[in-house]
Enzyme design. Structure first.
Site, PDB file in Angstrom:
ATOM      1  NE  ARG A  24      32.976  59.613  22.124  1.00 45.15           N
ATOM      2  CZ  ARG A  24      32.968  59.637  23.457  1.00 45.15           C
ATOM      3  NH1 ARG A  24      33.054  60.770  24.077  1.00 45.15           N
ATOM      4  NH2 ARG A  24      32.905  58.525  24.149  1.00 45.15           N
ATOM      5  NE  ARG A  28      29.191  58.940  24.081  1.00 43.54           N
ATOM      6  CZ  ARG A  28      29.316  60.162  24.565  1.00 43.54           C
ATOM      7  NH1 ARG A  28      28.561  61.136  24.114  1.00 43.54           N
ATOM      8  NH2 ARG A  28      30.184  60.409  25.503  1.00 43.54           N
ATOM      9  NE  ARG A  37      32.810  47.484  24.822  1.00 47.94           N
ATOM     10  CZ  ARG A  37      32.530  48.479  25.667  1.00 47.94           C
ATOM     11  NH1 ARG A  37      32.309  49.674  25.225  1.00 47.94           N
ATOM     12  NH2 ARG A  37      32.498  48.275  26.976  1.00 47.94           N
ATOM     13  CG  ASP A  73      38.598  56.796  25.745  1.00 48.51           C
ATOM     14  OD1 ASP A  73      37.450  57.187  25.514  1.00 48.51           O
ATOM     15  OD2 ASP A  73      39.284  57.265  26.669  1.00 48.51           O
ATOM     16  CE1 TYR A 148      37.841  62.024  32.304  1.00 49.66           C
ATOM     17  CE2 TYR A 148      39.050  62.920  30.436  1.00 49.66           C
ATOM     18  CZ  TYR A 148      37.852  62.610  31.051  1.00 49.66           C
ATOM     19  OH  TYR A 148      36.666  62.885  30.422  1.00 49.66           O
TER      20      TYR A 148
HETATM   21  O1  1CP Z   1      32.918  57.784  17.477  1.00 47.96           O
HETATM   22  C1  1CP Z   1      33.809  58.004  18.283  1.00 47.96           C
HETATM   23  O2  1CP Z   1      34.256  59.165  18.401  1.00 47.96           O
HETATM   24  C2  1CP Z   1      34.344  56.855  19.107  1.00 47.96           C
HETATM   25  C3  1CP Z   1      35.733  56.941  19.559  1.00 47.96           C
HETATM   26  C4  1CP Z   1      35.920  57.736  20.847  1.00 47.96           C
HETATM   27  C5  1CP Z   1      36.467  59.014  20.973  1.00 47.96           C
HETATM   28  C6  1CP Z   1      36.841  59.962  19.863  1.00 47.96           C
HETATM   29  C7  1CP Z   1      35.671  57.250  22.155  1.00 47.96           C
HETATM   30  C8  1CP Z   1      35.101  55.939  22.508  1.00 47.96           C
HETATM   31  N1  1CP Z   1      36.124  58.176  23.057  1.00 47.96           N
HETATM   32  C9  1CP Z   1      36.599  59.262  22.354  1.00 47.96           C
HETATM   33  C10 1CP Z   1      37.225  60.468  22.889  1.00 47.96           C
HETATM   34  C11 1CP Z   1      37.031  60.835  24.304  1.00 47.96           C
HETATM   35  N2  1CP Z   1      37.066  60.038  25.405  1.00 47.96           N
HETATM   36  C12 1CP Z   1      36.900  62.168  24.735  1.00 47.96           C
HETATM   37  C13 1CP Z   1      36.927  63.364  23.820  1.00 47.96           C
HETATM   38  C14 1CP Z   1      35.640  63.478  23.064  1.00 47.96           C
HETATM   39  C15 1CP Z   1      34.449  63.987  23.823  1.00 47.96           C
HETATM   40  O3  1CP Z   1      34.578  65.022  24.514  1.00 47.96           O
HETATM   41  O4  1CP Z   1      33.373  63.391  23.670  1.00 47.96           O
HETATM   42  C16 1CP Z   1      36.797  62.170  26.119  1.00 47.96           C
HETATM   43  C17 1CP Z   1      36.642  63.359  27.030  1.00 47.96           C
HETATM   44  C18 1CP Z   1      36.911  60.802  26.541  1.00 47.96           C
HETATM   45  C19 1CP Z   1      36.896  60.306  27.922  1.00 47.96           C
HETATM   46  C20 1CP Z   1      35.784  59.353  28.086  1.00 47.96           C
HETATM   47  N3  1CP Z   1      35.846  58.068  27.652  1.00 47.96           N
HETATM   48  C21 1CP Z   1      34.509  59.599  28.622  1.00 47.96           C
HETATM   49  C22 1CP Z   1      33.999  60.932  29.162  1.00 47.96           C
HETATM   50  C23 1CP Z   1      33.849  60.884  30.650  1.00 47.96           C
HETATM   51  C24 1CP Z   1      33.695  62.263  31.278  1.00 47.96           C
HETATM   52  O5  1CP Z   1      34.710  62.801  31.767  1.00 47.96           O
HETATM   53  O6  1CP Z   1      32.580  62.803  31.254  1.00 47.96           O
HETATM   54  C25 1CP Z   1      33.796  58.404  28.534  1.00 47.96           C
HETATM   55  C26 1CP Z   1      32.398  58.120  28.997  1.00 47.96           C
HETATM   56  C27 1CP Z   1      34.645  57.445  27.906  1.00 47.96           C
HETATM   57  C28 1CP Z   1      34.320  56.050  27.519  1.00 47.96           C
HETATM   58  C29 1CP Z   1      34.101  55.836  26.074  1.00 47.96           C
HETATM   59  N4  1CP Z   1      34.973  56.194  25.061  1.00 47.96           N
HETATM   60  C30 1CP Z   1      34.469  55.794  23.843  1.00 47.96           C
HETATM   61  C31 1CP Z   1      33.219  55.143  24.099  1.00 47.96           C
HETATM   62  C32 1CP Z   1      32.345  54.517  23.046  1.00 47.96           C
HETATM   63  C33 1CP Z   1      33.009  55.186  25.492  1.00 47.96           C
HETATM   64  C34 1CP Z   1      31.832  54.643  26.264  1.00 47.96           C
HETATM   65  C35 1CP Z   1      32.202  53.353  26.886  1.00 47.96           C
HETATM   66  C36 1CP Z   1      31.306  52.248  26.517  1.00 47.96           C
HETATM   67  O7  1CP Z   1      30.672  52.205  25.462  1.00 47.96           O
HETATM   68  O8  1CP Z   1      31.290  51.305  27.339  1.00 47.96           O
END
Ligand code: 1CP
Length: 334
Positions: A24, A28, A37, A73, A148
């Protein structure tokens, strides 16, 4: 790209120091990410190659990490098959019609590479722009993605998911096989377009017992990874120390380790495999002397494995100061 520090460490070849990247690292905590964004929904940004390329490159420029992680994602490929899923700010993925019956499952079709032409285009542009820095492609593991789909959104206890796997194992296995096809194709598309390694994220597998993981999950994570044959495979879970050898057995060259288990102990549990990890992301908010001592400990413990990829034990927390990540990279790269 085979000679990159990342690929050599993943293959268990000797390296002068561990390569470093952060789960991540894109998005973030980066202000330049938040700015880009503004006004663009998360999943729309993932479909726009110009944004995907820029966001993937941002942490490489800022930190000088040894690998880029593709900005996307885990729900992007299921969305591409027509599942109605959105990422709600501050919540995460929300599925409009959760999957709980066979009729629900039958609505989810397999993923065709043409469904994700925007991924191919983004990866191709990125691998050109990244030059010598390898790109890591990724997908969600069947259990984490299915959680999910079944719960309809983020879940603390995964209770509907566990109830379904035990009450209707046939439906469960068919659902996981479908997700494995989708996540597996998503990985293959990224590799075909130029990714140098892949990571399978099973972030919520730690909610399961070892027996549940072995029976209900492992065969499907193995099927997801089996389609990738030409680049190293990293398999990561949180809270999976008790069944780390099963993550290796699913077909990983590198086993991702969270902060709960020291890497030398992890290396004993998965002989012959490289390890990735495992700084507690929360500690990045502690004083630098604490962070520095933890990084040194982890680098030393990582030497017990044939290869070590330095990373956090889970993703960068949104409250992290980017300057601390930059300092960690500088400290490791020397
Ligand atoms: O640097 C990076 O890794 C960015 C790419 C990335 C990756 C590898 C994103 C962008 N998401 C993910 C994987 C991801 N998505 C996982 C596995 C990794 C982990 O455990 O951290 C999971 C569980 C998700 C599902 C997801 N997507 C969540 C978690 C929610 C929960 O169940 O608690 C969230 C908050 C997202 C949204 C998301 N995905 C990525 C970003 C930057 C964001 C935030 C959205 C935003 O910025 O508006």
């Amino acid at each position: 790209m085979n000679s990159s520090l990342l690929v050599r460490a993943c293959r268990g070849e000797p390296t002068e120091r561990p390569p470093v990247w952060f789960m991540r690292q894109a998005g973030r905590s980066l202000p330049e990410y938040r700015k880009l964004r503004e006004g663009v929904p998360m999943l729309e940004s993932c479909r726009r190659p110009d944004m995907v390329v820029e966001i993937t490159l941002q942490p490489v420029r800022r930190y000088g990490v040894d690998a880029a992680i593709f900005f996307s994602d885990i729900v992007v490929p299921i969305k591409a098959t027509g599942v109605d899923v959105e990422i709600q700010p501050g919540v995460g993925p929300v599925v409009a019609e959760p999957v709980r019956t066979r009729a629900d499952l039958e609505r989810i079709r397999p993923l065709e590479p043409d469904d994700v032409g925007f991924i191919t285009e983004s990866v191709q542009t990125l691998t050109r722009e990244l030059g010598d820095t390898p790109l890591i492609g990724f997908a969600g593991a069947p259990f984490t993605v299915a959680s999910y789909l079944v719960e309809g959104g983020p879940s603390r206890h995964h209770e509907r998911t566990k109830a379904l796997m035990h009450s209707d194992p046939d439906l469960w296995h068919d659902l996981l096989a479908r997700v494995a096809q989708i996540s597996g194709t998503f990985l293959q598309v990224q590799v075909a377009a130029g990714a140098s390694a892949v990571q399978l994220f099973d972030s919520w597998a730690g909610a399961l017992s070892k027996a549940e993981y072995q029976r209900f999950v492992l065969p499907h994570s193995a099927a997801t990874l089996a389609g990738v044959t030409t680049v190293p495979k990293i398999h990561f879970g949180v809270g999976t120390s008790e069944f780390l050898p099963l993550l290796a057995e699913a077909g990983a060259d590198v086993v991702g380790v969270d902060w709960r288990l020291p890497l030398d102990e992890a290396a004993r549990r998965v002989p012959g495999r490289a390890v990735q990890g495992n700084l507690d992301p929360a500690l990045l908010l502690a004083d630098w002397s604490v962070v520095e001592a933890e990084v040194d400990r982890i680098v030393a413990e990582g030497r017990a494995a044939p290869g070590h990829v330095f990373n956090l034990g889970h993703g960068v927390l949104p409250t992290t100061n980017p300057d601390v990540l930059a300092r960690v990279v500088e400290h490791i790269q020397g």
